[in-house]
Design a protein around this motif. Structure first.
Motif, PDB file in Angstrom:
ATOM      1  N   VAL B  34     125.424  79.950  -1.925  1.00  0.00           N
ATOM      2  CA  VAL B  34     126.062  78.813  -2.608  1.00  0.00           C
ATOM      3  C   VAL B  34     125.225  77.550  -2.415  1.00  0.00           C
ATOM      4  CG1 VAL B  34     128.078  77.313  -2.611  1.00  0.00           C
ATOM      5  CG2 VAL B  34     128.371  79.778  -2.480  1.00  0.00           C
ATOM      6  N   ILE B  35     124.818  77.290  -1.165  1.00  0.00           N
ATOM      7  CA  ILE B  35     124.004  76.093  -0.905  1.00  0.00           C
ATOM      8  C   ILE B  35     122.722  76.159  -1.715  1.00  0.00           C
ATOM      9  CG2 ILE B  35     122.661  74.851   0.842  1.00  0.00           C
ATOM     10  CD1 ILE B  35     124.755  75.677   2.882  1.00  0.00           C
ATOM     11  N   SER B  36     122.070  77.330  -1.725  1.00  0.00           N
ATOM     12  CA  SER B  36     120.765  77.343  -2.391  1.00  0.00           C
ATOM     13  C   SER B  36     120.890  77.291  -3.907  1.00  0.00           C
ATOM     14  CB  SER B  36     119.903  78.524  -1.947  1.00  0.00           C
ATOM     15  OG  SER B  36     120.644  79.629  -1.634  1.00  0.00           O
ATOM     16  N   ILE B  37     122.010  77.770  -4.465  1.00  0.00           N
ATOM     17  CA  ILE B  37     122.153  77.624  -5.919  1.00  0.00           C
ATOM     18  C   ILE B  37     122.297  76.144  -6.274  1.00  0.00           C
ATOM     19  CG2 ILE B  37     123.714  78.021  -7.864  1.00  0.00           C
ATOM     20  CD1 ILE B  37     124.177  80.800  -6.847  1.00  0.00           C
ATOM     21  N   VAL B  38     123.186  75.433  -5.544  1.00  0.00           N
ATOM     22  CA  VAL B  38     123.403  74.018  -5.858  1.00  0.00           C
ATOM     23  C   VAL B  38     122.120  73.217  -5.655  1.00  0.00           C
ATOM     24  CG1 VAL B  38     124.687  71.962  -5.198  1.00  0.00           C
ATOM     25  CG2 VAL B  38     125.841  74.165  -5.279  1.00  0.00           C
ATOM     26  N   MET B  39     121.522  73.356  -4.452  1.00  0.00           N
ATOM     27  CA  MET B  39     120.309  72.592  -4.151  1.00  0.00           C
ATOM     28  C   MET B  39     119.151  73.042  -5.031  1.00  0.00           C
ATOM     29  SD  MET B  39     121.089  70.400  -1.959  1.00  0.00           S
ATOM     30  CE  MET B  39     119.465  69.819  -1.501  1.00  0.00           C
ATOM     31  N   GLY B  40     119.084  74.345  -5.288  1.00  0.00           N
ATOM     32  CA  GLY B  40     117.984  74.880  -6.082  1.00  0.00           C
ATOM     33  C   GLY B  40     117.994  74.335  -7.497  1.00  0.00           C
ATOM     34  N   ILE B  41     119.191  74.208  -8.103  1.00  0.00           N
ATOM     35  CA  ILE B  41     119.266  73.658  -9.456  1.00  0.00           C
ATOM     36  C   ILE B  41     118.801  72.207  -9.451  1.00  0.00           C
ATOM     37  CG2 ILE B  41     120.865  72.986 -11.282  1.00  0.00           C
ATOM     38  CD1 ILE B  41     122.451  75.520 -10.666  1.00  0.00           C
ATOM     39  N   LEU B  42     119.299  71.435  -8.449  1.00  0.00           N
ATOM     40  CA  LEU B  42     118.904  70.024  -8.364  1.00  0.00           C
ATOM     41  C   LEU B  42     117.388  69.888  -8.214  1.00  0.00           C
ATOM     42  CD1 LEU B  42     121.543  68.262  -6.097  1.00  0.00           C
ATOM     43  CD2 LEU B  42     120.845  67.661  -8.423  1.00  0.00           C
ATOM     44  N   ILE B  43     116.837  70.586  -7.204  1.00  0.00           N
ATOM     45  CA  ILE B  43     115.406  70.444  -6.933  1.00  0.00           C
ATOM     46  C   ILE B  43     114.584  71.031  -8.077  1.00  0.00           C
ATOM     47  CG2 ILE B  43     113.550  71.155  -5.359  1.00  0.00           C
ATOM     48  CD1 ILE B  43     115.469  70.815  -3.088  1.00  0.00           C
ATOM     49  N   ILE B  56     103.839  67.704  -5.624  1.00  0.00           N
ATOM     50  CA  ILE B  56     103.105  68.247  -4.479  1.00  0.00           C
ATOM     51  C   ILE B  56     103.982  68.556  -3.261  1.00  0.00           C
ATOM     52  CG2 ILE B  56     101.262  67.742  -2.814  1.00  0.00           C
ATOM     53  CD1 ILE B  56      99.757  66.437  -5.179  1.00  0.00           C
ATOM     54  N   PRO B  57     104.848  67.602  -2.810  1.00  0.00           N
ATOM     55  CA  PRO B  57     105.647  67.935  -1.622  1.00  0.00           C
ATOM     56  C   PRO B  57     106.552  69.147  -1.836  1.00  0.00           C
ATOM     57  CG  PRO B  57     105.930  65.626  -2.242  1.00  0.00           C
ATOM     58  CD  PRO B  57     105.104  66.247  -3.288  1.00  0.00           C
ATOM     59  N   PHE B  58     107.162  69.248  -3.018  1.00  0.00           N
ATOM     60  CA  PHE B  58     108.062  70.382  -3.262  1.00  0.00           C
ATOM     61  C   PHE B  58     107.284  71.687  -3.353  1.00  0.00           C
ATOM     62  CE2 PHE B  58     111.153  67.152  -4.829  1.00  0.00           C
ATOM     63  CZ  PHE B  58     112.146  67.469  -3.928  1.00  0.00           C
ATOM     64  N   ARG B  59     106.081  71.606  -3.948  1.00  0.00           N
ATOM     65  CA  ARG B  59     105.241  72.793  -4.041  1.00  0.00           C
ATOM     66  C   ARG B  59     104.861  73.293  -2.654  1.00  0.00           C
ATOM     67  NH1 ARG B  59     101.705  75.501  -7.683  1.00  0.00           N
ATOM     68  NH2 ARG B  59     101.654  77.490  -6.587  1.00  0.00           N
ATOM     69  N   LEU B  60     104.524  72.333  -1.783  1.00  0.00           N
ATOM     70  CA  LEU B  60     104.142  72.657  -0.413  1.00  0.00           C
ATOM     71  C   LEU B  60     105.310  73.352   0.303  1.00  0.00           C
ATOM     72  CD1 LEU B  60     101.440  71.925   0.905  1.00  0.00           C
ATOM     73  CD2 LEU B  60     102.667  70.177   2.184  1.00  0.00           C
ATOM     74  N   TYR B  61     106.503  72.788   0.104  1.00  0.00           N
ATOM     75  CA  TYR B  61     107.721  73.339   0.712  1.00  0.00           C
ATOM     76  C   TYR B  61     107.933  74.784   0.249  1.00  0.00           C
ATOM     77  CZ  TYR B  61     112.870  73.934   0.491  1.00  0.00           C
ATOM     78  OH  TYR B  61     114.134  74.413   0.539  1.00  0.00           O
ATOM     79  N   LEU B  62     107.776  75.015  -1.055  1.00  0.00           N
ATOM     80  CA  LEU B  62     107.956  76.365  -1.590  1.00  0.00           C
ATOM     81  C   LEU B  62     106.918  77.322  -1.008  1.00  0.00           C
ATOM     82  CD1 LEU B  62     109.223  78.329  -3.690  1.00  0.00           C
ATOM     83  CD2 LEU B  62     107.477  77.560  -5.268  1.00  0.00           C
ATOM     84  N   ALA B 105     114.286  76.959  -1.945  1.00  0.00           N
ATOM     85  CA  ALA B 105     112.907  76.944  -2.434  1.00  0.00           C
ATOM     86  C   ALA B 105     112.741  77.926  -3.589  1.00  0.00           C
ATOM     87  CB  ALA B 105     111.949  77.272  -1.300  1.00  0.00           C
ATOM     88  N   GLU B 106     113.233  79.161  -3.396  1.00  0.00           N
ATOM     89  CA  GLU B 106     113.037  80.185  -4.424  1.00  0.00           C
ATOM     90  C   GLU B 106     113.852  79.882  -5.678  1.00  0.00           C
ATOM     91  OE1 GLU B 106     110.952  82.657  -4.467  1.00  0.00           O
ATOM     92  OE2 GLU B 106     110.437  83.171  -2.410  1.00  0.00           O
ATOM     93  N   MET B 107     115.115  79.423  -5.464  1.00  0.00           N
ATOM     94  CA  MET B 107     115.971  79.093  -6.610  1.00  0.00           C
ATOM     95  C   MET B 107     115.332  77.983  -7.438  1.00  0.00           C
ATOM     96  SD  MET B 107     118.948  80.680  -6.911  1.00  0.00           S
ATOM     97  CE  MET B 107     119.963  81.764  -5.941  1.00  0.00           C
ATOM     98  N   SER B 108     114.790  76.969  -6.736  1.00  0.00           N
ATOM     99  CA  SER B 108     114.227  75.839  -7.479  1.00  0.00           C
ATOM    100  C   SER B 108     113.073  76.328  -8.338  1.00  0.00           C
ATOM    101  CB  SER B 108     113.776  74.744  -6.526  1.00  0.00           C
ATOM    102  OG  SER B 108     112.540  75.069  -5.945  1.00  0.00           O
ATOM    103  N   ASP B 109     112.326  77.314  -7.838  1.00  0.00           N
ATOM    104  CA  ASP B 109     111.222  77.813  -8.642  1.00  0.00           C
ATOM    105  C   ASP B 109     111.729  78.578  -9.869  1.00  0.00           C
ATOM    106  OD1 ASP B 109     108.412  77.694  -8.693  1.00  0.00           O
ATOM    107  OD2 ASP B 109     108.347  79.870  -8.426  1.00  0.00           O
TER     108      ASP B 109
END
Lengths: 221, 225
Positions: B34-43, B56-62, B105-109
């Motif tokens: 649940v957390i990663s779906i919500v955060m993943g959509i936002l990010i 760049i920072p988000f790419r690094l995180y992923l 990270a994965e959801m955002s991608d």
């Protein structure tokens, strides 16, 4: 957070051995997984009777269960019914079992990407099914599935960390042991992370390069 | 001989304990999902920005979560944070943190991929129609991107559930740990017990993950355009 650099220097040989073991097991596992995957997807491509149903069951079971459980079952479960395997052998079998299903998926996508005209032309010039596979479908499918294979290689290399659940002294397990003996948690974990970066960063860069390379080799576009 | 092991599964409260262990596993997986779906959509939406300072920072995180194995992340958070920052984290909380970070990270991608894979004219025509950026996302991009991202999202959820098997390695008492406890108690009387327990846990994971991956494949086929 402080680091005892002398300890890191002293522990280096352990990590070197562990790194090699990780790379060795992963390489064997990945090569076997690619072979298993290709055989499975070819069986499914031709819809061989009975065999393709067995392959289907295998793919579903391997893809929908965690590697840790597969290894526990192989390592602790099977000896009880009379099949004893060494830790490393279990690791390789487990990795091949899991990886084969992922590789099969990647190769199937590659085979489906081979255009119909290629296959029809092959048939028109009188190639047998075997020749069609050998000279037309597999070479092209292979180049299409390189990105998928690459992603799976990284995935399988990372999965070797799960081997620490059974008695294989790869990177993660070595770290766990060293942490237990010397209690140098920060140093040991730093080395662990660096160890995986040493393997995976060059591999990631190489695969990105390779993906770009094989696209030049594709026919018909 | 073989039968003596399987009977232990149904003795006393063993079955109940295993299923309660499974609940612990699923609880961690569900909250993290649940957390990663919500955060993943936002990010994921933020990451469609073309600004390099954002990318760049988000790419690094992923990439950090892609390159370093989850088990290593679990160890790092479990051992390093309590020792150095004077924080007492239970193993389950550590698992939640790691799985949420990884899942996000994965959801955002996935979300980012499905938004940028939409044909460019969709965004351009909504601009031509005079939609604001918020309206463009709300009425044009997100509804279409949802269809593309749900099947890979379900696949990721299956992967997260499978990966919860690693929780046993940092000492969460979940289904595998409970299984090991049952094995330790019964090992002398029933030598084949570990075969049956691990086989049963194997089956449990399969029963949970198989319908999910089946469902995602059906959606993929149905929505294929």
């Amino acid at each position: 957070m402080t680091f005892d650099w002398q300890y890191i220097v002293d522990a280096l040989p352990h990590y070197k051995t562990a790194l090699w073991l990780t790379v060795k097991l992963a390489t064997i596992g990945i090569i076997l997984a690619i072979i298993v995957g290709m055989v499975c997807s070819i069986i499914q491509y031709f819809k061989v009777k009975v065999l393709s149903q067995i392959v289907q069951v295998y793919l579903e079971v391997a893809r929908n269960t965690p590697l840790l459980i597969q290894l526990f079952f192989l390592y602790y479960g099977l000896p009880k019914i009379g099949i004893t395997l060494s830790g490393e052998l279990c690791g390789i079998i487990g990795l091949t079992f899991l990886g084969g299903s992922y590789m099969a998926e990647a190769f199937r996508a590659g085979m489906e990407a081979v255009t119909k005209s290629q296959i029809e032309t092959g048939k028109a010039i009188g190639l047998s099914n075997l020749q069609l596979m050998r000279y037309v479908i597999i070479p092209q499918a292979f180049s299409y599935s390189v990105p998928g294979f690459g992603a799976n290689c990284i995935f399988l290399l990372k999965e070797t960390s799960v081997f620490s659940g059974i008695a294989i002294l790869e990177l993660t397990n070595t770290t766990k042991n060293l942490m237990g003996i010397f209690y140098k948690t920060n140093e040991a974990l730093l080395m662990l992370v660096i160890g995986y970066l040493i393997i995976l960063l060059p591999l990631t860069l190489f695969l990105t390069w390779l993906e770009r390379r094989v696209r030049h080799a594709e026919f018909g576009n | 001989m073989l039968n003596s092991g399987i009977s232990v599964l149904f003795e006393g409260v063993n079955m109940q304990r295993l299923l309660l262990g499974l609940l612990v596993t699923l609880r961690v997986a569900l909250i993290a999902v649940v957390i990663s779906i919500v955060m993943g959509i936002l990010i994921g939406i933020i990451r469609t920005s073309k600004n390099k300072l954002v990318q760049i920072p988000f790419r690094l995180y992923l990439e950090l979560f892609r390159i370093i194995p989850i088990l290593v992340w679990l160890f790092v958070i479990y051992y390093v944070i309590p020792a150095n920052f004077d924080l007492n984290l239970s193993a389950e909380v550590v698992a939640l943190i790691v799985f949420s970070l990884w899942g996000t990270a994965e959801m955002s991608d996935i979300v980012r991929g499905s938004i940028i894979s939409l044909p460019k004219h969709q965004a351009e025509s909504s601009k031509a129609l005079g939609l604001s950026v918020a309206q463009m996302y709300r009425y044009v991009l997100i509804p279409q991107a949802t269809k593309r991202s749900i099947p890979p999202m379900i696949n990721l959820i299956t992967r997260m559930i499978k990966t919860t098997a690693l929780l046993t390695m940092i000492g969460v008492v979940e289904v595998i740990k409970v299984g090991q406890q049952i094995i330790e108690v019964n090992n002398l009387d029933h030598p084949t017990i570990s075969f049956w327990i691990y086989g049963f846990v194997f089956l449990l994971y399969f029963v949970i993950c198989f319908p999910l991956s089946r469902f995602s494949r059906r959606l993929e086929r149905k929505w294929a355009t």
